[in-house]
Enzyme design. Structure first.
Site, PDB file in Angstrom:
ATOM      1  N   ASP A 161       3.291   5.381  42.814  1.00 35.43           N
ATOM      2  CA  ASP A 161       2.208   6.330  43.062  1.00 35.43           C
ATOM      3  C   ASP A 161       1.668   6.845  41.487  1.00 35.43           C
ATOM      4  O   ASP A 161       2.508   6.790  40.675  1.00 35.43           O
ATOM      5  CB  ASP A 161       2.618   7.425  43.956  1.00 35.43           C
ATOM      6  CG  ASP A 161       3.893   8.344  43.459  1.00 35.43           C
ATOM      7  OD1 ASP A 161       4.454   7.917  42.490  1.00 35.43           O
ATOM      8  OD2 ASP A 161       3.513   9.776  43.482  1.00 35.43           O
ATOM      9  N   GLU A 180       6.656  10.163  43.513  1.00 35.92           N
ATOM     10  CA  GLU A 180       7.407  10.732  42.122  1.00 35.92           C
ATOM     11  C   GLU A 180       6.769  11.872  41.895  1.00 35.92           C
ATOM     12  O   GLU A 180       7.182  12.874  41.458  1.00 35.92           O
ATOM     13  CB  GLU A 180       7.657   9.656  41.318  1.00 35.92           C
ATOM     14  CG  GLU A 180       8.768   9.977  40.294  1.00 35.92           C
ATOM     15  CD  GLU A 180       8.010  10.810  39.227  1.00 35.92           C
ATOM     16  OE1 GLU A 180       8.794  11.420  38.290  1.00 35.92           O
ATOM     17  OE2 GLU A 180       6.861  11.171  38.997  1.00 35.92           O
TER      18      GLU A 180
HETATM   19  N1  BES Z   1       7.079   9.786  34.103  1.00 36.38           N
HETATM   20  C1  BES Z   1       7.045  11.152  34.293  1.00 36.38           C
HETATM   21  C2  BES Z   1       8.226  11.956  33.366  1.00 36.38           C
HETATM   22  C3  BES Z   1       8.220  11.690  31.980  1.00 36.38           C
HETATM   23  C4  BES Z   1       7.113  11.194  31.293  1.00 36.38           C
HETATM   24  C5  BES Z   1       9.482  11.899  31.571  1.00 36.38           C
HETATM   25  C6  BES Z   1       7.257  11.060  29.836  1.00 36.38           C
HETATM   26  C7  BES Z   1       9.427  11.831  30.029  1.00 36.38           C
HETATM   27  C8  BES Z   1       8.434  11.270  29.371  1.00 36.38           C
HETATM   28  C9  BES Z   1       7.073  11.502  35.568  1.00 36.38           C
HETATM   29  O1  BES Z   1       6.245  10.359  36.248  1.00 36.38           O
HETATM   30  C10 BES Z   1       6.587  12.887  35.927  1.00 36.38           C
HETATM   31  O2  BES Z   1       5.146  12.988  35.506  1.00 36.38           O
HETATM   32  N2  BES Z   1       7.102  13.815  36.448  1.00 36.38           N
HETATM   33  C11 BES Z   1       6.815  14.963  36.815  1.00 36.38           C
HETATM   34  C12 BES Z   1       7.683  15.654  37.605  1.00 36.38           C
HETATM   35  C13 BES Z   1       7.267  15.539  39.243  1.00 36.38           C
HETATM   36  C14 BES Z   1       8.303  16.321  39.894  1.00 36.38           C
HETATM   37  C15 BES Z   1       5.928  15.594  39.692  1.00 36.38           C
HETATM   38  C16 BES Z   1       6.743  15.793  35.619  1.00 36.38           C
HETATM   39  O3  BES Z   1       7.547  15.671  34.548  1.00 36.38           O
HETATM   40  O4  BES Z   1       5.851  16.747  35.691  1.00 36.38           O
HETATM   41 MN    MN Z   2       6.256   8.602  36.026  1.00 37.79          MN
HETATM   42 MN    MN Z   3       4.121  11.233  36.064  1.00 33.46          MN
END
Ligand code: BES
Ligand code: MN
Ligand code: MN
Length: 457
Positions: free
Chosen positions: A88, A152
């Site tokens: 997603d 995710e």
């Molecule tokens: N891939 C990201 C997280 C990320 C990006 C970690 C770059 C380290 C470096 C992930 O898809 C993401 O966006 N996670 C969200 C959290 C989620 C609970 C919505 C975030 O970090 O905001």
């Molecule tokens: Mn991600």
């Molecule tokens: Mn993300």
């Protein structure tokens, strides 16, 4: 094994074209309008696993979007690696700020521009292609299980249950994830920590209806003004968060840990000029690297209310809203922080308004070890393809499932991402370097090679 590089080079056009097909599917999990597209994306991932040679490929339903599973068990005596990623993507809004349409991928200046190119379709597909390459060339040294989810970006609400109900199916020796970034293309790094998350939405209600701001203005609370005051009071002049108890569980880093974090290459002037900001800003007493990876934060992600259309309308609104995220560091509990926020925010509301705090999703912070076999295998793999030892570095983002892998499956995760912080993930013009995509496909087979070797030793 430099034959791997040759194989990747020979197939690079095919690898790019196949990724483009996936990037054309707008699998936005947050917006119900795209439901069918998200489901179509799950099918596309399933098809890609089947055609790469995976067995037992299935779309596992959940109360939300499904999880795509597939595996290749070549020999039970070999180690098994569980590959996790997400199909997603974030919404593309604001769409008018994209140079090219977000779901019509193009390559410009060596970068693939499309929503999801770096986060996470491009990085997921590196694993599918690396798997295909290993299988076709008889060089798969481990068993592989794929688990690619579709929620995710909206908090993985159904994943813990899936892990609990499928412990046997997901049995493995470690988890491998490419959903993070490196320091730079010539400074490879491996992410050794992720922040946790507490996400809330607040609603402030003043009078029972929108009012004329001249007739009533000055006499009743304006919920937007009140909300702004309340938010402003959540930090002091040192930009410390003022919620009582917020820092209670935070473990302060040792001097040695701080020195290690600050020894990573970081050019504050390049950072400022790339973001076109006059200066950095953050909590007193900490460097930018510390602030963005090791300290908790509180940020407003969106704020709205009243009249925001064309021209001017004089109105004293009845309601104001904000979405607020708090990034958490090791030992902070998302539920506890959400509770602290809620109690504090309700307690600071003046009599003239009502406040409603609604928790969204949360996630636990993680720190991954560097002395584990999986970390060592990832480091050796990157060394083989980048020609340099990768630097361990803690990241500021969150991947809530990583803590669940440990808690529910007892598995350690290695975060071997190939993106860059400047890929504009979640932003307009998200992109992923062609170099990074192909380098990922080239590096992953070395991970399996070294993992199998180190496990045997
Ligand atoms: N891939 C990201 C997280 C990320 C990006 C970690 C770059 C380290 C470096 C992930 O898809 C993401 O966006 N996670 C969200 C959290 C989620 C609970 C919505 C975030 O970090 O905001
Ligand atoms: Mn991600
Ligand atoms: Mn993300």
């Amino acid at each position: 094994m430099s034959e791997i590089k040759n194989l990747v080079d020979q197939n690079s056009e095919k690898y790019l074209n196949e990724l483009f097909t996936l990037l054309r599917i707008p699998s936005v999990s947050a917006d119900p309008k795209y439901k069918e597209e998200v489901l179509r994306m799950a099918e596309a991932i399933k098809d890609s696993l089947i055609s790469a040679g995976a067995d037992n490929v299935e779309i596992c339903p959940t109360p939300g979007f499904p999880i795509v599973y597939g595996d290749k068990m070549i020999d039970p005596s070999l180690p098994t690696v569980l590959v996790y990623g997400h199909y997603d993507v974030q919404p593309a809004d604001p769409i008018h700020l994209w140079t090219n349409p977000p779901f019509e991928p193009v390559i410009k200046d060596g970068k693939i521009y499309a929503r999801g190119s770096a986060d996470d379709k491009g990085q997921v597909f590196m694993h599918v292609k690396a798997f295909e390459l290993m299988l076709q060339n008889n060089m798969l040294p481990c068993n592989i299980k794929f688990m690619i989810e579709g929620e995710e970006e909206v908090g993985s609400a159904n994943l813990d249950e899936f892990l609990m109900n499928n412990k046997e199916k997901l049995k493995a020796d470690c988890v491998l994830v490419s959903d993070t970034s490196m320091i730079a293309n010539d400074i490879p790094s491996i992410t050794t920590g992720l922040r946790g998350l507490s996400y809330v939405e607040v609603e402030v209600t003043g009078p029972n209806r929108d009012l004329h701001s001249g007739v009533y203005g000055g006499g009743v609370a304006n919920p937007i003004n009140v909300l702004c005051d309340m938010i402003a009071s959540l930090k002091d002049s040192d930009l410390h968060i003022t919620i009582p108890g917020f820092y209670d569980d935070v473990i302060e880093l040792s001097d040695g840990e701080r020195t290690a974090i600050n020894s990573a290459p970081f050019d504050v002037d390049a950072y400022k000029s790339e973001l076109k900001i006059g200066d950095v800003m953050g909590e007193t007493g900490y460097t930018t690297l510390e602030r963005t990876a090791t300290r908790p934060t509180l940020d407003v992600n969106g704020i709205w209310g009243g009249y925001t259309g064309e021209g001017a309308k004089t109105v004293l609104p009845s309601k104001a809203y904000a979405k607020i995220s708090m990034r958490l560091v090791p030992n902070q509990s998302p539920d506890k922080v959400t509770e602290l926020f809620k109690n504090h925010f309700e307690s600071i509301a003046p009599e003239g308004v009502q406040v409603d705090v609604r928790p969204h999703h949360g996630g636990w912070p993680v720190v991954t070890p560097t002395d584990s076999i999986e970390y060592q295998a990832a480091a050796a793999a990157m060394k083989a393809t980048f020609g340099k030892d990768p630097i361990p570095s803690r990241g500021g983002g969150s991947i809530p499932i990583v803590a669940s892998f440990e808690k529910i499956l007892g598995l350690k995760t290695v975060l071997m991402g190939f993106g860059l912080d400047t890929d504009d993930i979640h932003s307009p013009d998200e992109h992923y370097g062609v170099f990074n995509y192909l380098k990922g496909i080239e590096t992953i087979p070395y991970f399996y090679k070294y993992y199998a070797e180190f496990k045997k030793a």
